[in-house]
Scaffold this active site. Structure first.
Site, PDB file in Angstrom:
ATOM      1  CB  CYS A  27      -0.852  -0.007   1.262  1.00  0.00           C
ATOM      2  SG  CYS A  27       0.161   0.012   2.750  1.00  0.00           S
ATOM      3  CG  HIS A  56       3.781  -5.595  11.496  1.00  0.00           C
ATOM      4  ND1 HIS A  56       2.608  -5.228  12.099  1.00  0.00           N
ATOM      5  CD2 HIS A  56       4.771  -5.211  12.354  1.00  0.00           C
ATOM      6  CE1 HIS A  56       2.869  -4.638  13.253  1.00  0.00           C
ATOM      7  NE2 HIS A  56       4.180  -4.612  13.427  1.00  0.00           N
ATOM      8  CB  CYS A 111       0.786   5.027   7.338  1.00  0.00           C
ATOM      9  SG  CYS A 111      -0.430   5.264   6.016  1.00  0.00           S
ATOM     10  CD  GLU A 141      -3.097   1.707  13.158  1.00  0.00           C
ATOM     11  OE1 GLU A 141      -2.728   0.880  12.297  1.00  0.00           O
ATOM     12  OE2 GLU A 141      -4.203   2.269  13.129  1.00  0.00           O
ATOM     13  CB  THR A 179      -5.369   1.858   9.659  1.00  0.00           C
ATOM     14  OG1 THR A 179      -4.154   1.189  10.003  1.00  0.00           O
ATOM     15  CG2 THR A 179      -5.320   3.301  10.104  1.00  0.00           C
ATOM     16  CB  CYS A 209      -6.248   2.618   5.502  1.00  0.00           C
ATOM     17  SG  CYS A 209      -5.468   1.064   5.087  1.00  0.00           S
ATOM     18  CB  SER A 238      -3.131  -6.160  11.872  1.00  0.00           C
ATOM     19  OG  SER A 238      -4.515  -6.048  12.028  1.00  0.00           O
ATOM     20  CG  ASN A 239      -2.698  -5.746   5.998  1.00  0.00           C
ATOM     21  OD1 ASN A 239      -2.624  -6.374   4.960  1.00  0.00           O
ATOM     22  ND2 ASN A 239      -1.664  -5.089   6.517  1.00  0.00           N
ATOM     23  CB  SER A 282       3.682  -5.151   5.078  1.00  0.00           C
ATOM     24  OG  SER A 282       3.053  -6.253   5.692  1.00  0.00           O
TER      25      SER A 282
HETATM   26 FE1  SF4 Z   1      -1.253   3.123   5.795  1.00  0.00          FE
HETATM   27 FE2  SF4 Z   1      -1.356   0.818   7.141  1.00  0.00          FE
HETATM   28 FE3  SF4 Z   1      -3.288   1.449   5.419  1.00  0.00          FE
HETATM   29 FE4  SF4 Z   1      -0.914   0.828   4.504  1.00  0.00          FE
HETATM   30  S1  SF4 Z   1      -2.270  -0.547   5.626  1.00  0.00           S
HETATM   31  S2  SF4 Z   1      -2.175   2.583   3.835  1.00  0.00           S
HETATM   32  S3  SF4 Z   1       0.426   1.657   6.083  1.00  0.00           S
HETATM   33  S4  SF4 Z   1      -2.765   2.551   7.287  1.00  0.00           S
END
Ligand code: SF4
Length: 332
Positions: A27, A56, A111, A141, A179, A209, A238-239, A282
């Site tokens: 991202c 991460h 970010c 975060e 996020t 996000c 996390s994502n 990431s």
């Molecule tokens: Fe920003 Fe985290 Fe969303 Fe990537 S995943 S755009 S680093 S908030």
């Protein structure tokens, strides 16, 4: 005529397919954070210290280590006056203060979408509201955002947590979130919070996000048709972990997270016709390509990409680094 097949490659069966989710991978915030460390190494020379993992992903961290970055947990692990980069996940004001006290040259790669949540926390806190922060305990975060107003922020980790939330004044409360959460689970949590606290105020805009939302929507489209979903991403991302959950909730028969192709177990392919593949925010694309190559070796055809939307967001580098880059180009 006999067809020759490489011993490492099984023939693909006509009914097998690989669906590749897009958007996936890097991202804008991760891209900016990684380039920040690379440019800091170019500009100031090694070593450059980085507080916590810059993003991460184990592979990204190892690559930057090889170039001269030193990753530390806390600021007292580096010499006074050193150059330090703060990770994409953000830091609390106390960390900025400590960096100044130790005479560190700090470059903040938080970010901008995390910084936005910090601004919201400060504003709600100034207005005297209690803040319910939806997120996961121990995530960097969450620690950074909580540090903006520790006496006014209460962490809510799941819809089930809502029953135990107590407030000083239930009429003066707002919510914010990490996020990188599951969009659907966060909506459920907010719904329960609003049932309990009808005057709950919303953040001015979504905290989850664009990259997290897009990756979840993209894998949902594919998971519903997949026997197996493989998410490339590290365990502390996390994502990436959310993408596995979203895939399972959306109908995938099985879903696994792997750091790289070496962690894929060929036993997962038994009885599988459709494999969905994606990656967390990431994850460099070469790690996804490694998984796709492995699938080909096991008799799956080349992947078909299914793109939900285009992403074009790019963030400028941190201002303190841009200033020094301009100076080094000018030869100061
Ligand atoms: Fe920003 Fe985290 Fe969303 Fe990537 S995943 S755009 S680093 S908030």
């Amino acid at each position: 005529m006999t067809e020759t097949i490489s011993p490492a490659t099984e023939p693909s069966s006509g009914s097998r397919q690989v669906l590749l989710a897009a958007p996936r991978g890097y991202c804008a915030g991760v891209d900016r954070a990684v380039i920040t460390v690379e440019k800091a190494l170019d500009t100031y020379g090694a070593p450059v210290y980085v507080r916590k993992q810059i993003v991460h992903n184990r592979h990204v961290v190892e690559d930057l280590q090889a170039r001269g970055a030193i990753f530390v947990e806390e600021l007292d692990e580096m010499p006074l006056g050193a150059t330090v980069v703060f990770s994409a996940h953000g830091v609390s004001p106390a960390v900025h203060t400590e960096a100044a006290e130790r005479g560190l040259k700090a470059i903040d790669a938080t970010c901008p979408l995390v910084t936005k949540v910090h601004h919201e926390a400060r504003r709600f806190a100034r207005e005297g509201l209690e803040i319910l922060l939806i997120g996961h305990a121990g995530h960097e975060e969450v620690e950074g955002t909580t540090g903006e107003a520790p006496d006014q922020i209460t962490l809510v980790q799941s819809p089930e947590d809502v029953a135990g939330v107590e407030l000083r004044d239930p009429t003066r409360v707002a919510w914010l979130s990490q996020t990188t959460l599951s969009v659907d689970e966060t909506l459920q949590t907010v719904h329960r919070l609003r049932e309990k606290f009808p005057l709950l105020m919303d953040p001015p805009s979504d905290d989850i996000c664009y990259a997290t939302s897009n990756r979840q929507l993209a894998i949902k489209q594919i998971a519903v048709r997949s026997d197996l979903v493989i998410v490339v991403g590290s365990a502390n991302s996390s994502n990436s972990v959310r993408l596995v959950e979203v895939a399972l909730e959306s109908g995938a028969r099985t879903a696994y997270r792997v750091d790289n192709a070496g962690e894929v177990d060929p036993a997962w392919f038994v009885g599988v016709e459709t494999v969905g593949v994606t990656s967390g925010a990431s994850v460099p694309e070469d790690l996804v390509q490694g998984v796709l190559d492995l699938l080909v070796q096991h008799g799956f055809p080349a992947a078909q990409e299914e793109r939900l939307t285009e992403e074009s967001l790019v963030f400028a580098l941190p201002p303190e680094l841009r200033r020094d880059l301009r100076r080094s180009v000018a030869g100061d």
